[in-house]
Scaffold this active site. Structure first.
Site, PDB file in Angstrom:
ATOM      1  N   CYS A  68       0.812  -1.221   0.000  1.00 41.77           N
ATOM      2  CA  CYS A  68       0.000   0.000   0.000  1.00 41.77           C
ATOM      3  C   CYS A  68       0.844   1.270   0.000  1.00 41.77           C
ATOM      4  CB  CYS A  68      -0.941   0.006   1.200  1.00 41.77           C
ATOM      5  SG  CYS A  68      -0.096   0.065   2.808  1.00 41.77           S
ATOM      6  N   HIS A 107      -1.474   1.065   7.099  1.00 42.89           N
ATOM      7  CA  HIS A 107      -2.078   1.118   5.767  1.00 42.89           C
ATOM      8  C   HIS A 107      -2.243   2.553   5.295  1.00 42.89           C
ATOM      9  CE1 HIS A 107      -4.067  -0.631   2.356  1.00 42.89           C
ATOM     10  NE2 HIS A 107      -5.151   0.096   2.553  1.00 42.89           N
ATOM     11  N   ASP A 122      -8.070   3.483  -2.853  1.00 40.24           N
ATOM     12  CA  ASP A 122      -7.117   2.551  -2.247  1.00 40.24           C
ATOM     13  C   ASP A 122      -6.726   1.495  -3.272  1.00 40.24           C
ATOM     14  OD1 ASP A 122      -5.628   0.832  -0.729  1.00 40.24           O
ATOM     15  OD2 ASP A 122      -7.189   0.387   0.744  1.00 40.24           O
TER      16      ASP A 122
END
Length: 290
Positions: A68, A107, A122
């Site tokens: 991420c 994250h 995302d």
């Protein structure tokens, strides 16, 4: 670093004139179908660093993927260059094995505001929890997408993401009880606040996740890529291919166990990844589900 090279990498050839939701969605979908979510560097003797130039070189020039902090950082840079109103947020991932959220913010997310409406973008979660469209930041609203139904819920200025899945059909019954299969119909994914973050806020986490024996990412070698009708994932030696909604409210999930000598070719053929160093696959039982 330039946008033309990035778009050549993702295959996006659409318009860049308007900073609207339609363009954002198209750019986003090209990213998740071209750039894998993967942690293979950890398992082939490479160090993951968060300098943007390094991330760009890895994903665009070397045609690798990332986790991420790499995927969303690069995508955030692209969107900012195009004129989108973007900022980074930090989330705490849910651990179903312990039935609680992580205590470390690991994250990285992108928030994009378009005409006064906020969206979460995302590109760095992978498998079936990977959104396919930007999600409107609104509480209590079901947002159906190809992977399933996503929903944000806000409570005391903390936002929670959860996802409802379809039933699963697994032709190879040897895998019907695999610990990679999610058993619950509704799964918590992560929680976050709207406090703006910077990439520097994730430097400790980046080191921790690739070195700690308690980290999911040291316990499993992961490579996952979204397709036009589902996703594929290589976890250790286990290759899975999922087709969403192949029958009414049913996802098809196919499993194959690879031999050591098949891993390298599978990464090339299924994920378009060629590693510079030899991968040592790992799959220690843990809380990772597809």
């Amino acid at each position: 670093m330039n946008l033309e090279e990035y778009f050549a990498r993702t295959g996006y050839k659409g318009s860049l004139e308007n900073q609207d939701l339609e363009t954002l969605t198209d750019i986003f979908q090209h990213h998740i179908r071209a750039v894998p979510f993967e942690n293979l560097s950890i398992h082939c003797g490479e160090k993951i660093t968060l300098e943007l130039e390094h991330v760009y070189n890895k994903i665009v020039h070397k045609k690798r993927g990332g986790w991420c902090m790499e995927n969303n950082q690069l995508l955030g840079w692209v969107l900012k260059c195009l004129g989108y109103d973007t900022s980074f947020l930090g989330a705490y991932v849910f651990n179903p094995h312990e039935n609680t959220y992580a205590t470390i913010m690991t994250h990285l997310l992108v928030k994009v505001v378009i005409e006064g409406k906020a969206y979460i973008v995302d590109a760095g979660f992978g498998v079936s929890y990977q959104m396919w469209q930007p999600m409107e930041l609104v509480s209590g609203k079901d947002q159906p997408q190809a992977p399933g139904i996503f929903r944000f819920t806000e409570k005391n200025a903390i936002w929670y993401l959860e996802k409802m899945r379809r039933k699963q059909y697994i032709p190879n019954q040897n895998f019907s009880n695999s610990d990679l299969l999610e058993k619950k119909d509704c799964r918590k994914v992560y929680m976050f606040s709207l406090e703006p973050r910077t990439v520097e806020d994730f430097c400790f986490q980046c080191t921790y996740l690739q070195t700690s024996p308690d980290s999911l990412f040291t316990k499993k070698s992961i490579c996952t890529l979204q397709t036009t009708d589902g996703f594929r994932a290589l976890i250790g030696w286990t290759l899975t291919e999922t087709k969403y909604n192949y029958k009414e409210n049913m996802d098809l999930v196919e499993f194959i166990t690879l031999k050591d000598e098949e891993v390298e070719k599978t990464l090339k053929d299924k994920f378009n990844i060629t590693l510079e160093r030899k991968l040592v696959p790992v799959n220690i039982k843990g809380f990772y589900t597809i």
